[in-house]
Design a protein around this motif. Structure first.
Motif, PDB file in Angstrom:
ATOM      1  N   VAL A   1     -39.636 -16.405   1.067  1.00  0.00           N
ATOM      2  CA  VAL A   1     -38.564 -17.007   1.861  1.00  0.00           C
ATOM      3  C   VAL A   1     -39.008 -17.303   3.286  1.00  0.00           C
ATOM      4  CG1 VAL A   1     -36.285 -16.490   2.863  1.00  0.00           C
ATOM      5  CG2 VAL A   1     -36.711 -16.086   0.444  1.00  0.00           C
ATOM      6  N   LYS A   2     -39.925 -16.512   3.807  1.00  0.00           N
ATOM      7  CA  LYS A   2     -40.351 -16.739   5.195  1.00  0.00           C
ATOM      8  C   LYS A   2     -41.408 -17.841   5.336  1.00  0.00           C
ATOM      9  CE  LYS A   2     -43.950 -13.216   5.488  1.00  0.00           C
ATOM     10  NZ  LYS A   2     -44.398 -12.017   6.173  1.00  0.00           N
TER      11      LYS A   2
ATOM     12  N   CYS B   1     -31.292 -13.438  -1.844  1.00  0.00           N
ATOM     13  CA  CYS B   1     -31.737 -13.408  -0.433  1.00  0.00           C
ATOM     14  C   CYS B   1     -31.068 -14.518   0.364  1.00  0.00           C
ATOM     15  CB  CYS B   1     -33.254 -13.580  -0.345  1.00  0.00           C
ATOM     16  SG  CYS B   1     -34.204 -12.153  -0.806  1.00  0.00           S
TER      17      CYS B   1
ATOM     18  N   ARG C   1     -38.902 -11.891  -0.322  1.00  0.00           N
ATOM     19  CA  ARG C   1     -38.856 -12.011   1.146  1.00  0.00           C
ATOM     20  C   ARG C   1     -40.132 -12.635   1.694  1.00  0.00           C
ATOM     21  NH1 ARG C   1     -36.593  -7.043   0.196  1.00  0.00           N
ATOM     22  NH2 ARG C   1     -38.472  -5.926   0.852  1.00  0.00           N
ATOM     23  N   GLN C   2     -41.277 -12.362   1.088  1.00  0.00           N
ATOM     24  CA  GLN C   2     -42.530 -12.991   1.530  1.00  0.00           C
ATOM     25  C   GLN C   2     -42.472 -14.501   1.319  1.00  0.00           C
ATOM     26  OE1 GLN C   2     -44.823 -11.026   3.173  1.00  0.00           O
ATOM     27  NE2 GLN C   2     -43.128  -9.632   2.804  1.00  0.00           N
TER      28      GLN C   2
ATOM     29  N   GLY D   1     -37.998  -7.720  -4.706  1.00  0.00           N
ATOM     30  CA  GLY D   1     -37.349  -7.991  -3.424  1.00  0.00           C
ATOM     31  C   GLY D   1     -38.352  -8.261  -2.325  1.00  0.00           C
ATOM     32  N   TRP D   2     -39.395  -7.446  -2.262  1.00  0.00           N
ATOM     33  CA  TRP D   2     -40.434  -7.639  -1.252  1.00  0.00           C
ATOM     34  C   TRP D   2     -41.100  -8.995  -1.416  1.00  0.00           C
ATOM     35  CZ3 TRP D   2     -45.667  -8.528  -1.898  1.00  0.00           C
ATOM     36  CH2 TRP D   2     -46.423  -8.524  -0.721  1.00  0.00           C
TER      37      TRP D   2
ATOM     38  N   GLU E   1     -33.591 -13.501  -7.529  1.00  0.00           N
ATOM     39  CA  GLU E   1     -33.765 -12.655  -6.338  1.00  0.00           C
ATOM     40  C   GLU E   1     -33.804 -13.498  -5.065  1.00  0.00           C
ATOM     41  OE1 GLU E   1     -33.992  -9.170  -4.234  1.00  0.00           O
ATOM     42  OE2 GLU E   1     -33.665  -9.379  -6.388  1.00  0.00           O
ATOM     43  N   ILE E   2     -34.442 -14.661  -5.130  1.00  0.00           N
ATOM     44  CA  ILE E   2     -34.491 -15.562  -3.972  1.00  0.00           C
ATOM     45  C   ILE E   2     -33.102 -16.109  -3.670  1.00  0.00           C
ATOM     46  CG2 ILE E   2     -35.396 -17.770  -3.145  1.00  0.00           C
ATOM     47  CD1 ILE E   2     -38.017 -17.013  -4.671  1.00  0.00           C
TER      48      ILE E   2
ATOM     49  N   LEU F   1     -28.508 -14.164   3.579  1.00  0.00           N
ATOM     50  CA  LEU F   1     -28.778 -14.776   4.881  1.00  0.00           C
ATOM     51  C   LEU F   1     -27.623 -15.668   5.325  1.00  0.00           C
ATOM     52  CD1 LEU F   1     -32.538 -15.675   4.456  1.00  0.00           C
ATOM     53  CD2 LEU F   1     -31.572 -13.974   6.015  1.00  0.00           C
TER      54      LEU F   1
END
Length: 113
Positions: free
Chosen positions: A82-83, A103, A79-80, A75-76, A99-100, A107
């Protein structure tokens, strides 16, 4: 006589302040880490600018930059990614793609119709 140096800690040796009273059934985190490979669609300078230096190994390729890393938290890491302001392609593992997607769905739900 040479000065005595303390023995280096391995990932399986925890200092006294981090030991719990009950032993964990999980292996030490360094053994549980998963390997990740992601192709970043940018040049090496841009990848280095956007990512923390400790996130992994950046390898320049013709089609972009290959990010190789290990982490315990999918998950971490998702998120890295996706940003990031540029495109990327997950090479492995397949579970990271899922997982992406999770996310992205979360969103989209948060921003509403």
């Amino acid at each position: 006589m040479a000065p005595e140096h303390p023995r280096p800690l391995s990932c399986a040796t925890r200092p006294w302040w981090s030991q719990s009273r009950r032993p964990s059934r999980r292996p030490p985190s360094c053994h549980a880490r998963r390997r990740w490979r992601v192709l970043l669609k940018c040049d090496l300078a841009r990848a280095a600018e956007e990512l923390d230096s400790g996130i992994g190994l950046l390898e320049p390729l013709e089609e972009g930059v290959l990010l190789r890393t290990r982490t315990d938290s999918m998950g971490w890491f998702a998120r890295q990614l996706v940003k990031l302001p540029f495109e990327f392609q997950v090479r492995e593992p397949e579970a990271l793609r899922e997982e992406i997607r999770t996310c992205a769905e979360r969103l989209l739900k948060w921003v509403g119709p």
